[in-house]
Write a protein that holds these residues in place. Structure first.
Motif, PDB file in Angstrom:
ATOM      1  N   ILE A  69      12.564   9.193   0.308  1.00 47.21           N
ATOM      2  CA  ILE A  69      13.782   8.898   0.621  1.00 47.21           C
ATOM      3  C   ILE A  69      14.624  10.117   0.094  1.00 47.21           C
ATOM      4  CG2 ILE A  69      13.779   6.598   1.021  1.00 47.21           C
ATOM      5  CD1 ILE A  69      14.879   6.101  -1.644  1.00 47.21           C
ATOM      6  N   ILE A  70      13.778  10.974  -1.012  1.00 42.10           N
ATOM      7  CA  ILE A  70      14.734  12.001  -1.762  1.00 42.10           C
ATOM      8  C   ILE A  70      13.668  13.069  -1.541  1.00 42.10           C
ATOM      9  CG2 ILE A  70      14.361  11.122  -4.058  1.00 42.10           C
ATOM     10  CD1 ILE A  70      16.650  12.458  -4.857  1.00 42.10           C
ATOM     11  N   SER A  71      14.017  14.320  -1.393  1.00 44.13           N
ATOM     12  CA  SER A  71      13.013  15.273  -1.436  1.00 44.13           C
ATOM     13  C   SER A  71      13.698  16.537  -1.269  1.00 44.13           C
ATOM     14  CB  SER A  71      12.046  15.188  -0.233  1.00 44.13           C
ATOM     15  OG  SER A  71      12.492  15.205   0.867  1.00 44.13           O
ATOM     16  N   ASP A  72      13.346  17.636  -1.651  1.00 45.09           N
ATOM     17  CA  ASP A  72      13.718  19.092  -1.681  1.00 45.09           C
ATOM     18  C   ASP A  72      13.027  19.654  -0.667  1.00 45.09           C
ATOM     19  OD1 ASP A  72      15.697  19.139  -3.898  1.00 45.09           O
ATOM     20  OD2 ASP A  72      13.789  18.728  -5.041  1.00 45.09           O
ATOM     21  N   HIS A  73      11.549  19.325  -0.448  1.00 48.47           N
ATOM     22  CA  HIS A  73      10.969  19.701   0.789  1.00 48.47           C
ATOM     23  C   HIS A  73      10.051  18.629   1.280  1.00 48.47           C
ATOM     24  CE1 HIS A  73      11.413  23.694  -0.975  1.00 48.47           C
ATOM     25  NE2 HIS A  73      11.219  23.117  -2.150  1.00 48.47           N
ATOM     26  N   PHE A  74      10.166  18.348   2.745  1.00 49.93           N
ATOM     27  CA  PHE A  74       9.281  17.472   3.354  1.00 49.93           C
ATOM     28  C   PHE A  74       8.219  17.905   4.235  1.00 49.93           C
ATOM     29  CE2 PHE A  74       8.674  13.749   6.050  1.00 49.93           C
ATOM     30  CZ  PHE A  74       8.789  12.599   5.300  1.00 49.93           C
ATOM     31  N   ALA A  75       6.982  17.738   4.251  1.00 47.66           N
ATOM     32  CA  ALA A  75       6.100  18.064   4.572  1.00 47.66           C
ATOM     33  C   ALA A  75       5.470  17.028   5.821  1.00 47.66           C
ATOM     34  CB  ALA A  75       4.974  18.263   3.733  1.00 47.66           C
ATOM     35  N   GLY A  76       5.445  17.574   7.020  1.00 47.09           N
ATOM     36  CA  GLY A  76       4.810  17.068   8.161  1.00 47.09           C
ATOM     37  C   GLY A  76       5.830  15.772   8.671  1.00 47.09           C
ATOM     38  N   PRO A  77       5.386  14.861   9.711  1.00 45.03           N
ATOM     39  CA  PRO A  77       6.433  14.309  10.249  1.00 45.03           C
ATOM     40  C   PRO A  77       6.940  13.136   9.491  1.00 45.03           C
ATOM     41  CG  PRO A  77       4.224  13.710  10.971  1.00 45.03           C
ATOM     42  CD  PRO A  77       4.023  14.932  10.085  1.00 45.03           C
ATOM     43  N   GLN A  78       7.977  12.617  10.030  1.00 45.48           N
ATOM     44  CA  GLN A  78       8.282  11.301   9.509  1.00 45.48           C
ATOM     45  C   GLN A  78       7.621  10.071  10.022  1.00 45.48           C
ATOM     46  OE1 GLN A  78      11.540  10.468   7.638  1.00 45.48           O
ATOM     47  NE2 GLN A  78      12.056  12.565   7.471  1.00 45.48           N
ATOM     48  N   ARG A  79       7.100   9.176   9.173  1.00 45.64           N
ATOM     49  CA  ARG A  79       6.454   8.020   9.782  1.00 45.64           C
ATOM     50  C   ARG A  79       7.402   6.894  10.248  1.00 45.64           C
ATOM     51  NH1 ARG A  79       1.030   9.610  10.326  1.00 45.64           N
ATOM     52  NH2 ARG A  79       0.638  10.857   8.655  1.00 45.64           N
ATOM     53  N   THR A  80       7.119   6.163  10.945  1.00 43.12           N
ATOM     54  CA  THR A  80       8.035   4.727  11.410  1.00 43.12           C
ATOM     55  C   THR A  80       7.464   3.649  10.657  1.00 43.12           C
ATOM     56  OG1 THR A  80       6.536   4.756  13.165  1.00 43.12           O
ATOM     57  CG2 THR A  80       8.729   5.239  13.638  1.00 43.12           C
ATOM     58  N   PRO A  81       8.566   2.927   9.874  1.00 36.89           N
ATOM     59  CA  PRO A  81       8.165   2.053   9.007  1.00 36.89           C
ATOM     60  C   PRO A  81       7.521   0.825   9.907  1.00 36.89           C
ATOM     61  CG  PRO A  81      10.553   2.564   9.093  1.00 36.89           C
ATOM     62  CD  PRO A  81       9.844   3.540  10.075  1.00 36.89           C
ATOM     63  N   ARG A  82       6.819   0.197   9.337  1.00 34.90           N
ATOM     64  CA  ARG A  82       5.982  -1.009   9.973  1.00 34.90           C
ATOM     65  C   ARG A  82       6.923  -2.281  10.038  1.00 34.90           C
ATOM     66  NH1 ARG A  82       0.180  -1.449   8.524  1.00 34.90           N
ATOM     67  NH2 ARG A  82       0.606  -3.607   9.422  1.00 34.90           N
ATOM     68  N   ILE A  83       6.395  -2.879  11.119  1.00 40.82           N
ATOM     69  CA  ILE A  83       7.181  -4.267  11.202  1.00 40.82           C
ATOM     70  C   ILE A  83       6.188  -5.119  10.445  1.00 40.82           C
ATOM     71  CG2 ILE A  83       7.882  -6.056  12.632  1.00 40.82           C
ATOM     72  CD1 ILE A  83       7.642  -3.235  14.796  1.00 40.82           C
ATOM     73  N   PRO A  84       6.848  -5.932   9.421  1.00 47.38           N
ATOM     74  CA  PRO A  84       6.196  -6.585   8.281  1.00 47.38           C
ATOM     75  C   PRO A  84       5.402  -7.662   9.313  1.00 47.38           C
ATOM     76  CG  PRO A  84       8.598  -6.588   7.651  1.00 47.38           C
ATOM     77  CD  PRO A  84       8.593  -5.575   8.919  1.00 47.38           C
ATOM     78  N   ALA A  85       4.304  -7.915   8.752  1.00 46.39           N
ATOM     79  CA  ALA A  85       3.271  -8.748   9.408  1.00 46.39           C
ATOM     80  C   ALA A  85       3.842 -10.153   9.252  1.00 46.39           C
ATOM     81  CB  ALA A  85       2.060  -8.804   8.748  1.00 46.39           C
ATOM     82  N   LYS A  86       3.753 -11.165  10.340  1.00 46.48           N
ATOM     83  CA  LYS A  86       4.311 -12.479   9.981  1.00 46.48           C
ATOM     84  C   LYS A  86       3.527 -13.080   9.079  1.00 46.48           C
ATOM     85  CE  LYS A  86       6.142 -13.097  14.417  1.00 46.48           C
ATOM     86  NZ  LYS A  86       5.293 -12.028  15.347  1.00 46.48           N
ATOM     87  N   GLY A  87       4.145 -14.329   8.609  1.00 47.47           N
ATOM     88  CA  GLY A  87       3.397 -15.195   7.694  1.00 47.47           C
ATOM     89  C   GLY A  87       4.078 -15.264   6.200  1.00 47.47           C
TER      90      GLY A  87
END
Ligand SMILES: Cc1cc2nc3c(=O)[nH]c(=O)nc-3n(C[C@H](O)[C@H](O)[C@H](O)COP(=O)(O)OP(=O)(O)OC[C@H]3O[C@@H](n4cnc5c(N)ncnc54)[C@H](O)[C@@H]3O)c2cc1C
Ligand code: SF4
Ligand code: SF4
Ligand code: SF4
Ligand code: SF4
Lengths: 317, 166, 656
Positions: free
Chosen positions: A161-179
């Motif tokens: 969430i904080i960076s001066d350099h970001f390598a590669g693509p952004q990942r999509t957050p996961r939808i938390p597993a149920k339960g």
């Protein structure tokens, strides 16, 4: 260029202006990564990124305050960096942050539970949502969710969430597993059952302080009250009550500061579910103060501030 | 050793009070001056301000086997040090809400505000809290032995191999 | 250590329900206790002597007295042990009277509790260290904030005793409310005749510096050494040059400027001097109504001023003043009665406040002392007074009594009769509160001699009916509804703390009560002190009170300051926070929580960030100590280890 190569390039470019950059390299086998302190361009060649890069390198930063340091961070690690910055424990000017989108890391203790001992690993590699591992000459192909760190199952911030350099693509957050979460399950127990549970767990604790030493927010190091005689909050005896006192000290010292990185629990050699205590504390402080640690560099710690009228606290009269 | 170490034999339980000097400690003094009768279990520790009361003192007391801990200070807004009880309120509320996860009954810990003039309110507070602690009975101790079977029965529940980790 | 324990019988106060000899015997078993005894009256001369003797005989280096509350006699016994050569902080008290013998009935349980409390005191003492005060110089200069009658009295008394005084007044003149009053109860003497000479004295006193149109922006420091930033508001006139001749005010064309001195029932000029006896008598421009400042054209005043002192470019100026003590005398404001819809919500022209009425009665007021009602300038015949408007009314958040309204209403009814002999006054009241010398007689005179009709009850509505007002209310004594046709209604509005008091309280680190009035140090024994050393209170800022009491408080506050200034040097309280520099990681969390700014973001020799406590500013609350996770900052005499020792003494550390 893949993520790793992009990252290496960024680091090589930045390195001349820095005292060192922290990342990971392979440890004694492909399942274990170990911190890598890069001072030269050759060091950078050894960098790895992937599911074995479990440790948060942020833990080393406070003791390096004053040096010009680079650090590679996963999503969860980056929150520790933000929190340290907000607490004046790091200088932003002296820090270069290399972020990337994390795909989840393995939990060695879950893996161990699945596979028994973890000796003789030939290779370990993540392929999509499975971990392919060659152990004792046998090929194992495990669903990643079964052996990843529990925090990764619910991770909503895989990207630094904080960076001066970001390598590669952004990942999509996961939808938390149920339960139910482990905390919810634990809270189904009665108070005496919980107390007995901790009594039993605390009898197992060996007071190695691995939990504290791996916690990026425990910055007191040599002066931790767990080992001091002035103040003398807790004795050195490794009895259940003293061990529990120490755990609760840690919880209170982390209240409103814990970034839920899970490092304490991961580091515990006795597999004591320390995360339960921290998860509760985080639940409490976010409900009370509507604030989560490690998201905002400008945030004031909730326990260093107050409102004259506290909306979430019932007046105790 | 003085004879008072095992409190239980007089029917008393161990209750520790942390009181700020300016309001509640004076209020407790005023209750004494007015001869307002109270149960005898409570032992009061004087601090300058509720802002001086570290939640860890309370945890230390509870882990040492205190059956109840009572904290009292000036009403919010009346702090002698202007902001002490505002800080205390956040710290103590946080502790109160975290306590249940440890298995320590949060009812064993109470914090409240009693001013120097509220001697009657102090008497009420001590009476009520003492009665509540007696209703709860002696607190379980970390030093009591846990049976092995209990320990094992809890283990499966928690270790992280189920979905939805800590 | 060698600790001595002294268990006090306090006559039978303690020994009646605590077995003192047994307690003393049990106390002898505690670690490090080498001597323990019981005494009849420990605080008496022989009692204290026996402590001193025991210290010498048994070579004691710590003493515990088990007796009354430390709030009672801690200071006494600290002096006792000091006389015997001990450090006064190597002393602890166990409160076995207020907290034991007076509240418990069972002697066995009480005795056990007393022993426990002694055990805690011994444990704390064993973890104590000697502490030493520092001595520091006192700036012998007093600041008085607020130039009403209370502040004026404080300033004059202090100045007459030879102390330099700085008087800070928010308005452009001193005098406060009293300067607006016509006559004063219970003597009906002319307000400005008594106040005027005092105001002049302030202006002429060589020891008094007056800052009018000024406010306190910031206060730092501590008793004996406050640094105060005073903001001098821009008045657009060079006051050093202005002679107060008033030519400018005659020529100013902006004549519709609201006149706060006349409580807004009249207008004045944009450049004005509030009233002829104003101190300082200087002209001030109201920037909101000045044509030059709002429209950029006019400048008439600048043209006519014979000394050329008009300065349209003037800015606020901040001045820093060093003082040793502060008297707060910021008085009160009137309650805004527009929340009372039944009284016309401030919309009916002939419903006015009591203070507006004072201006109508006043010979130097806008009507020249003729009582003429605002709507049509007619003389009223029937005047209705309503008391407790915004007093004793919980539903308006005003539960308290404003204390002087009963009296001034009676006064105003008398004055109405003397101004308008044909008039009839009616007073709606809840209770008549007149407990003062000659006060009750006064309210009786109002009724008996001046024929004012007192009606006990609340008014339920006021309506405009043609040119008069219809006042409906209850007469609770007669048990019926009344309706009065009135020409003028005067509301005895309650009072509230002067606006911005809350901010001032924060600036001065003093507290306010639930109603916003400043809190005295002790309701009985410290009525003009605050809990902040060196800050004193006078007049209505502490609560509603009339002129005689405000004046007494002014004198009392000045006397307190003089006592303080009689010392060349003061001793600091050593119960302050100290930083263990080796443990401090320099996170400055403590700096954030200290309410007094007593902690500096400092550095050690190697440029590592470290916290540093200013012992003279630290008030000893210990908030910082809880903030620091690893206990690098500790409050002397209430250290973590001292408090933990007390916990462990009652509930010993568990072993396996
Ligand atoms: C209608 C009416 C009639 C009354 N008649 C009588 C009477 O006949 N007899 C009697 O004994 N009492 C009477 N009183 C009460 C009397 O007015 C008060 O007792 C008296 O004025 C209190 O004086 P003081 O100095 O405390 O406050 P004030 O007179 O209010 O003076 C406070 C001063 O402080 C200044 N100030 C406020 N805040 C600040 C600040 N932040 N910085 C700098 N300066 C500040 C104000 O401008 C003011 O000059 C009457 C009151 C009213 C409303
Ligand atoms: S307490 Fe545990 S989860 Fe929280 S920040 Fe520290 S290591 Fe991470
Ligand atoms: S447990 Fe507390 S004292 Fe110890 S290192 Fe962590 S924050 Fe500091
Ligand atoms: S004393 Fe403690 S809280 Fe203060 S700066 Fe030092 S380490 Fe931080
Ligand atoms: S004890 Fe600490 S927080 Fe309180 S005034 Fe002193 S330095 Fe500030």
């Amino acid at each position: 260029m893949n993520v790793l190569e992009t990252m290496k390039k960024c680091i090589r470019e930045a390195l001349p202006d820095l005292d060192m950059v922290m990342g990971w390299e392979q440890g004694f086998d492909t399942l274990h990564a170990t911190p890598l302190f890069m001072e030269t361009a050759e060091d950078v060649d050894r960098l790895i990124l992937g599911p074995t890069c479990v440790q948060s390198l942020a833990v080393h930063l406070p003791s390096l305050k004053g040096k010009k340091i680079g650090v590679v961070v996963k999503g969860c690690d980056s929150r520790a960096v933000v929190q340290l910055l907000s607490e004046n424990l790091l200088n932003r000017e002296n820090l270069v942050i290399f972020g990337f989108g994390c795909d989840g890391v393995v939990s060695l203790s879950r893996l161990k539970k699945k596979l028994g001992a973890l000796d003789f690993i030939e290779s370990a590699e993540k392929k999509d949502d499975r971990l392919c591992i060659e152990i004792n000459g046998e090929q194992q192909d495990l669903p990643f969710d079964d052996i990843c760190a529990p925090k990764c199952l619910t991770c909503s911030r895989p990207n630094a969430i904080i960076s001066d350099h970001f390598a590669g693509p952004q990942r999509t957050p996961r939808i938390p597993a149920k339960g139910k979460t482990a905390l919810e399950k634990f809270e189904e127990k009665s108070l005496p059952e919980r107390f007995d549970f901790w009594k039993a767990q605390m009898q197992r604790c060996v007071r190695c302080y691995a939990c504290r030493d791996s916690c990026p927010m425990c910055v007191c190091r040599d002066h931790c009250v767990a080992v001091s005689r002035n103040p003398h909050f807790v004795s050195q005896e490794a009895t259940a009550s003293e061990n529990f006192m120490f755990q609760l000290i840690h919880v209170m010292h982390l209240a409103g500061r814990c970034v839920s990185c899970g490092e304490c629990e991961r580091a515990c050699p006795m597999d004591i579910p320390l995360g339960l205590l921290r998860a509760k504390s985080t639940e409490v402080t976010s409900a009370l103060f509507n604030q989560e640690a490690g998201l905002d560099q400008e945030a004031v710690l909730p326990l260093l501030s107050f409102n004259i009228e506290e909306e979430t606290i019932e007046e105790h009269d | 050793m003085p004879p008072s170490n095992d409190l239980k034999d007089g029917g008393e339980l161990r209750i520790i009070g942390f009181l700020c000097n300016w309001c509640s400690y004076s209020g407790a003094d005023a209750a004494g001056v007015a001869r307002l009768e109270q149960p005898t279990d409570l032992r009061i520790i004087r601090t300058p301000c509720t802002g001086r009361i570290d939640p860890l003192f309370i945890l230390r007391a509870l882990i040492n086997g205190a059956d109840g801990v009572l904290v009292s200070g000036c009403h919010p807004g009346d702090c002698h040090y202007v902001e002490g009880n505002f800080h205390a309120r956040r710290r103590l509320e946080t502790l109160k809400r975290i306590l249940p996860i440890s298995g320590i009954d949060p009812e064993r810990f109470k914090y409240t505000w009693v001013s120097a003039s509220e001697s009657g309110r102090w008497q009420e507070t001590v009476r009520e809290f003492t009665a509540k602690i007696h209703a709860l009975g002696p607190a379980p101790r970390m030093t009591d032995v846990v049976s092995r079977s209990k320990d094992l029965s809890l283990e499966g529940l928690l270790l992280q191999d189920e979905n939805g980790g800590a | 250590m060698h600790i001595g324990v002294f268990v006090c019988h306090c006559g039978s106060n303690i020994s009646g329900t605590v077995d003192c000899p047994q307690t003393a015997k049990a106390a002898g078993e505690f670690p490090d206790v080498v001597y323990s005894t019981d005494e009849m009256y420990t605080c008496s001369e022989p009692g204290q002597e026996s402590i001193i003797r025991a210290i010498k005989e048994h070579n004691l280096d710590g003493v515990v007295v088990a007796s009354c509350s430390p709030r009672m006699h801690e200071a006494t016994f600290r002096r006792t042990v000091e006389r015997a050569g001990l450090n006064p902080y190597m002393f602890e008290m166990a409160n076995i009277r207020e907290h034991v013998s007076w509240v418990g009935r069972d002697k066995a349980l009480n005795t056990r509790k007393a022993i426990d409390l002694i055990g805690m005191a011994v444990a704390k003492l064993r973890n104590g260290t000697p502490l030493f005060s520092e001595r520091f110089n006192v700036t012998r200069k007093l600041m008085v904030i607020g130039g009403g009658v209370a502040g004026i009295q404080a300033a004059l008394d202090a100045a007459d005793s030879g102390i330099e005084v700085v008087l800070v007044e928010r308005e452009t003149t001193i005098g406060g409310k009293m300067a607006k009053l016509d006559k004063t109860f219970p003597t009906i003497d002319c307000s400005s005749c008594v106040l005027g000479p005092k105001m002049v004295e302030v202006a002429q006193h060589p020891k008094i510096t007056l800052y009018a149109a000024s406010e306190v922006d910031n206060v730092s420091g501590y008793v004996g050494n406050f640094t105060v930033q005073v903001r001098k508001r821009a008045v657009y006139v060079d006051w050093d040059a202005c002679t107060g001749c008033g030519l400018c005010t005659e020529k100013c064309p902006s004549r519709k400027t609201p006149d706060p001195f006349n409580e807004l029932i009249a207008t004045t000029t944009a450049i004005n001097i509030p009233f002829p006896q104003a101190i300082p008598k200087k002209a001030t421009i109201n920037p909101d109504y000045c044509l030059q400042l709002t429209k950029g054209k006019c400048g008439v005043c600048a043209k006519v001023c014979p000394v050329g002192c008009i300065d349209f470019e003037q800015q606020d100026k901040i001045e820093e003043v060093q003082v040793g003590a502060i008297v707060v005398a910021t008085g009160y404001d009137l309650f805004d009665y527009s929340v009372y819809k039944q009284y016309g919500a401030g919309k009916l022209p002939d419903v006015i406040t009591s203070l507006q009425y004072e201006r109508l009665l006043n010979a130097s007021g806008p009507t020249g002392g003729h009582v003429l009602r605002p709507s049509d300038g007619a003389e009223p015949k029937h005047v209705v007074f309503i008391q407790c408007v915004g007093s004793r009314d919980k539903s308006k958040g005003r539960a308290y009594c404003s204390s002087f309204c009963c009296m001034y209403t009676a006064k105003q009814a008398i004055l109405t009769k003397s101004h308008l002999p044909d008039s009839q006054s009616y007073v709606f009241y809840m209770d008549i509160r007149s407990p003062g010398k000659g006060y009750d007689e006064f309210t009786r005179r109002t009724q008996e001699l001046y024929g004012a009709q007192y009606i006990r009850g609340r008014v339920s509505s006021i309506h405009q009916h043609g040119s008069s007002l219809v006042v409906r209310g209850a007469d609770t004594l007669a048990g019926m509804q009344v309706e009065i046709k009135a020409d003028l209604v005067v509301l005895a509005v309650g009072i509230e703390p002067s606006r911005n008091s809350q901010k001032l309280a924060a600036t001065l680190h003093i507290s306010a009560d639930t109603d916003g009035f400043f809190m005295e140090g002790h309701p009985k024994l410290k009525p003009v002190e605050t809990n902040t050393a060196g800050v004193f209170l006078a007049g209505c800022c502490q609560g509603p009170r009339d002129i005689p009491t405000s004046v007494s408080m002014g004198s009392a506050a000045a006397a307190k300051a003089m006592v303080l200034f009689s010392n060349e040097q003061l001793e600091s309280d050593p119960q302050v926070a100290t930083v263990n520099a080796t443990r401090c990681v320099g996170c400055y969390k403590c700096v954030k929580t200290c309410p007094f700014g007593a902690i500096l973001e400092s550095e050690d020799r190697w440029k590592n960030p470290k916290a540093e406590v200013l012992p003279t500013i630290c008030k000893g609350c210990g908030i910082c100590s809880v903030t620091c996770p690893h206990g690098a900052i500790q409050l002397n005499h209430f250290t973590d280890n001292q408090l933990l020792a007390e916990v462990n003494a009652i509930c010993p550390l568990p072993t396996i």
